[in-house]
Design an enzyme around this catalytic site. Structure first.
Site, PDB file in Angstrom:
ATOM      1  N   ASP D  17       0.818  -1.223   0.000  1.00 63.51           N
ATOM      2  CA  ASP D  17       0.000   0.000   0.000  1.00 63.51           C
ATOM      3  C   ASP D  17       0.842   1.259   0.000  1.00 63.51           C
ATOM      4  O   ASP D  17       0.633   2.169  -0.810  1.00 63.51           O
ATOM      5  CB  ASP D  17      -0.946   0.019   1.202  1.00 63.51           C
ATOM      6  CG  ASP D  17      -2.078  -0.979   1.042  1.00 63.51           C
ATOM      7  OD1 ASP D  17      -1.998  -1.850   0.151  1.00 63.51           O
ATOM      8  OD2 ASP D  17      -3.048  -0.900   1.816  1.00 63.51           O
ATOM      9  N   ARG D  99       0.722   6.436  17.033  1.00 64.59           N
ATOM     10  CA  ARG D  99       0.554   7.383  15.924  1.00 64.59           C
ATOM     11  C   ARG D  99       1.179   8.747  16.174  1.00 64.59           C
ATOM     12  O   ARG D  99       1.799   9.321  15.273  1.00 64.59           O
ATOM     13  CB  ARG D  99      -0.933   7.518  15.586  1.00 64.59           C
ATOM     14  CG  ARG D  99      -1.604   6.225  15.130  1.00 64.59           C
ATOM     15  CD  ARG D  99      -0.751   5.425  14.205  1.00 64.59           C
ATOM     16  NE  ARG D  99      -1.460   4.338  13.547  1.00 64.59           N
ATOM     17  CZ  ARG D  99      -0.851   3.431  12.787  1.00 64.59           C
ATOM     18  NH1 ARG D  99       0.466   3.471  12.628  1.00 64.59           N
ATOM     19  NH2 ARG D  99      -1.556   2.477  12.210  1.00 64.59           N
ATOM     20  N   ASP D 128      -6.785   6.365  12.403  1.00 62.36           N
ATOM     21  CA  ASP D 128      -5.355   6.654  12.296  1.00 62.36           C
ATOM     22  C   ASP D 128      -5.070   7.915  11.509  1.00 62.36           C
ATOM     23  O   ASP D 128      -4.166   8.675  11.842  1.00 62.36           O
ATOM     24  CB  ASP D 128      -4.628   5.455  11.694  1.00 62.36           C
ATOM     25  CG  ASP D 128      -4.527   4.316  12.690  1.00 62.36           C
ATOM     26  OD1 ASP D 128      -4.493   4.614  13.898  1.00 62.36           O
ATOM     27  OD2 ASP D 128      -4.494   3.159  12.276  1.00 62.36           O
ATOM     28  N   SER D 181      -6.439  -7.090   8.076  1.00 61.91           N
ATOM     29  CA  SER D 181      -5.834  -5.775   8.158  1.00 61.91           C
ATOM     30  C   SER D 181      -5.218  -5.649   9.545  1.00 61.91           C
ATOM     31  O   SER D 181      -5.924  -5.748  10.557  1.00 61.91           O
ATOM     32  CB  SER D 181      -6.925  -4.723   7.943  1.00 61.91           C
ATOM     33  OG  SER D 181      -6.429  -3.449   8.206  1.00 61.91           O
TER      34      SER D 181
END
Lengths: 406, 406, 406, 406
Positions: D17, D99, D128, D181
């Site tokens: 990705d 994050r 996110d 995922s």
């Protein structure tokens, strides 16, 4: 031509901006426009509104004008005042509390008339767009929202006027019309813009439209008496009044005595600070009076819990979350506390001040001088305080004996 | 003779009650008595205190008289005002905040003089006994506390006077002495008792000792400017002032303009309601000013978090928990927020009112009219509000589409 | 002979301590004694209680034995579990929640029998005395309370036994009786004392009376299904059960699989830390299950508000404030949120673990995979996130552009 | 070609990705791309990342690969665990807390390399994106953010693969690669998608990558000892460890014993519910251990205040507000409380369970059996409880005597 909307209900004031929007909606969405105008005590003549709408091409059966004053005060203002709600320490939420009511009726009319969209004249940087739209989505999840200020390019006064002229929209020049950006309803008037955009610049004296300048208010004070039932004011000077009548009367009294002016820098939900001035004459009196009757009738634990959740409750209303599960939950908590908030408060109004002169509750007072006087009484053995303090201090004593220092 | 105490430090005002206690302690505990008298701005002549104590048999080296005004304002009042602390919506905690300071010094003197006990003249039904004693236990866990009001049988005015007479304690009859039960310091004066014991009875006009009656206050308003640094006021009308000087000046200004009177029914920590009247002229100005400078310089998240924890913080101070881990933790949170609270506030004082006329921060303003104006700007794309509202509403939309109703 | 009590209702377990109290009350207060024994699922044989009381001189009409299991679970345990109440992060409040129920019935019997006092066997250092007495005072403000442990001098095991012997109170030596200080009801068993007084000493394996040692629990897990209605569990594996039947069944399942043991140091309301061990098999399953069904059916705002007020709610119950206005207000808030908490949870029980295996609500699920999947959908335009984030960040952006640093 | 970006720093994992994004950024913005890859313990081989980036056309000096494990645990994970932070009662915030660290380094590299934008691979429906971007805006208010998932039309797996093929991006088919995922770091692994999209469907056994199935975990339990200093774990079984080493060791122990699996439906900040499964072996142990050492060393007022503010603190982290004034303020409050959180906790790990077996603090224990035992002691006079309870109940007594009923 934009697509996807068949019939839109517009919150229509009859003024220039929403008249332009009315026209713009038809031109840009090619949809039928329904107008909704509410009397929530903004003290404007709504008689011409129907004609204006018709002149702009709205079908008579698509023009809705409703007097919502009673509903507004009974179902929105009074429940909020039960909470002693104040935003950021000062603001009585006069604009915020009216928006969900408008949203509710926009949606209701949409459902009645087969509309699939609502529209409003709030700009893209303010709180009101959020309040209108959150309310609408909560009550009609499929609704489409058209917020022209976020879509069009008429983003200056000049472009707006040009558009109006081009489309034959009358630009009234009312003598004495305020140059400020204003909002008004039975609870308050607000002012924004112009010199207020400098928070170090005091407003001009002639900005205020409602309340007497405290310096010019009567030299004689006036004493009033408000009776409360279940946390709501129900009678003034012995005369029973409906909610909106009560607020109306208190507004007159407050305005006369210069009560309820506020000059504030506040934090908008959309992220920036803005500066506004507010007049909330009746609301200012009600907040003082409600706290006074609660001081006599509300249990301490109840009162402190209310104070602790109040900022969150006020924030929810400010941010537009009236129709949210959490506001409803907090309301259940607040309303539960108000069963015993019954009695009478005496207030003196004088040049901007509201002084409590007395409070009394024949049925629900928790005040009893026998318990608070320093002399002996039947309930309270002063020696009890020894143990109360000793055990309240015990964790500090243990900590100290364990070597912990402050 | 009661046992177990060798040397007791008494919070001694020089007045009748604590003079009686002084005598009673010696007679009943047979212990050495040390007196501690603090000047915290109560505005009484402390010169005669030493003589009085000596006359009552205290050794000169056991008489401590200290000026704590600066420490009081710097380390107690100002930190509290950083929090915008208000108890039960109205009370500025004038008595509450002084008690831990006294407790601290009682304990300190006990440690210095080898004392093993402290004593005070607070009654067994009030908050002050708790505040003194929690503070003392927290700072000296082994301390013994003698609270004569909870022990003796002098539980009426008559018995007290008889005891005084019998023991040769002079009963001064100061002309003009207030008949109310009062407490005073640099932050406030409080009144209790007499007609105030009926919460429906307004206080007599001549009860108030400090502030001008708003109706008799000057017809001309007065505008002042306060400069803040890290959340504390540091200069008045351009002149730098120490904390206690600042509060003193603001008191004079507030008193002159009839500012800071409060008539309240409050919930005592020991469980009953009581009615008190308060004068807090400078504090009332400071609360308004601090909120004004915060409105300009404090982030919204910081401001709202402060508002949410404030009631708990105020309750802790009211209840006497200044020296508690949780108050210290909350103070850490509050103080962290004040780094950027810098700037100047302009206020107009007029007959009981404090009006904000402007606020400015050259270094820390978060207000920028470019972001709040409804015209275009570089930071804010009005279309962003679409997504903001849509996602804020998403949970309502999903709930509505799932069939849930408001 | 102590004075002032005519008839006292004693919370009587039939055990040694309350038998001594029963005797002591008569001897010291010279008052009539009424006994009240409740079956709240403590799993003891109550049949002999009547005989014991009669043998100690209680009139048959003064002996009350009641089965309160259903009331206990329906009106106390279930409302508390709607709140996901946990004290200090771990304790499920098994003792705390039973005390107000006992207090209520003590008072009720006092009113029915013309009693003017209640008595209990809780010691002077624990929480239970507070819970009993706060409840009693709240429901019968004139009640007198006799707490023998705070009055008498039988403050050691030896003195107690001597008193029993002297007064002909049988000291049963049940084989296998636990040497720990225990409390038991349908929600839990607690243990205190002995080796537990050293918080660094693990309990002996044979202390635990209810749950299987997780290491000895079945090697095969067991999957169960609980159906919820308005936040309460109403059916187990498809079979409708009354509240107390439900808890009983879950206890059996939990006990079998070693679920619900807890070893804790906690902060008592009276100020010191204490160490206790708890078994709450069914409650541990219910907490997990309730959170699971809420996760599917409760709005986020509702869920987070519940989480924010939960610690205060749990603290109120722990401290004995069940019958307080603030607990009732919080309950109103909580109950308002539970209307939509309907559906079914599937759980796997295995050697001390409760694993959620699935949750489903045909009527009230707010979960819809179409909205959370990363692929396109009808409701959510991913571009909306731009504006959402931009406006959520706006205050940081403005602060940063104004020179403020993190 | 889109305009306005000169140099963008991409959070680059080396996977498909972000490789596509890398390519897409160059193609669509025509800007220089800098890659940033952090080792935060995701346990992937980062060696090939540099080659991949070079192969996709990135200049070597624009490739940043950094080991942030120590910073991650020391400055993010540990401060969060001091708060006992749990989101919605169960989630340990494993993704959320990583994050802001990534955001901080993206911005730092942008500043060092003269970049004006950052980019990431988070989708438009998740949390996110918010966490990355709020962090970035807070630290670099002028930064531009490119979130390809919200911009492009590659909104399905098929389109992505087609794009990759067309652009020569290698599509690795790692044997055993998880079809879920996933997000992983030193604190946790998360799983989303596939069968998890039905919240009534339990995950397949082979989904879990890190922890042993509790049923297959060792039949022998294992006892460990963790030493705390100022609220952080500093030594394991007597061996001092750096923060990231500590977490790594606890992860191994937890994983071995099947600890830390969680299956959850949660409320995303962007408004919908989602279902995820989590493995947090070391974190689950740390939460239990931290609560245990606090139970011994933390004052009750401090502990309860922490519990009350925790849900808000956890929500802030979940929602991405790590770099916000309010999170920093709460951290100041939390950290202030941890000075005395020193000592040792003994835990037994067994098939999914973490049992506390003991806790000890030579320097900071507030537990003292002398105060909690029911026998006499020097500090606590049981009679003190009389007054404590009486005054705690006073408001109920007064209310009851005034006729108020529960």
């Amino acid at each position: 031509m934009k697509n996807g909307v068949k019939k839109v209900v517009l919150a229509y004031s009859g003024g220039l901006d929403t008249s332009i929007i009315l026209k713009w909606l038809g031109d840009n969405y090619g949809c039928e426009v329904v107008t909704f105008t509410a009397d929530i005590g903004q003290n404007e003549d709504l008689a011409p509104v129907k004609d204006k709408a018709i002149k702009l091409g709205i079908k008579p059966e698509n023009i809705f004008i409703q007097d919502l004053k009673e509903e507004f005060v009974r179902d929105y203002v009074f429940p909020m005042f039960r909470a002693n709600a104040v935003y950021e320490g000062e603001y009585l939420l006069g604009t915020s509390i009216a928006r969900p009511l408008i949203a509710k009726h926009l949606v209701q009319i949409a459902k009645e008339t087969g509309g699939d969209a609502i529209s409003h004249g709030a700009t893209g940087k303010g709180n009101d767009q959020v309040r209108f739209e959150l309310g609408a989505y909560a009550l009609m999840p499929d609704v489409k929202v058209i917020a022209p200020w976020r879509e069009w390019d008429l983003n200056s006064r000049e472009k707006l006027l040009a558009y109006a002229e081009k489309n034959g929209i009358a630009i009234e020049k009312k003598p004495g019309k305020s140059p400020y950006s204003m909002d008004a309803n039975l609870l308050h008037i607000s002012y924004e813009g112009l010199v207020l955009e400098d928070p170090n610049h005091a407003p001009e004296d002639d900005m205020w439209r409602w309340t007497t300048d405290p310096k010019l208010a009567p030299n004689e004070s006036e004493t009033i008496e408000i009776e409360y039932k279940n946390g709501d004011p129900v009678a003034l000077n012995g005369k029973a009044l409906k909610p909106h009548e009560m607020l109306d009367e208190l507004n007159k009294l407050g305005a006369k005595h210069g009560i309820g002016r506020l000059d504030l820098v506040e934090n908008r939900y959309v992220g920036m600070k803005s500066r506004g001035c507010y007049e909330t004459p009746g609301g200012t009196i009600m907040l003082k009076a409600h706290r006074a009757i609660e001081s006599l009738t509300l249990d301490r634990g109840a009162a402190h819990l209310k104070d602790e959740i109040m900022p969150k409750y006020a924030e929810l209303i400010y941010n537009g979350f009236w129709f949210s599960p959490e506001r409803v939950m907090l309301q259940a908590l607040i309303d539960e506390s108000q069963k015993h908030v019954n009695g009478t408060v005496r207030l003196e109004l004088y040049k901007g001040n509201v002084f409590v002169k007395g409070r009394e509750s024949k049925t629900d007072s928790l005040f009893n001088v026998d318990f608070s006087t320093f002399e002996e009484d039947a309930v309270f053995d002063q020696k009890d305080a020894n143990g109360f303090i000793k055990l309240s201090a015990l964790r500090f004593i243990i900590a100290g004996k364990s070597g912990r220092k402050f």
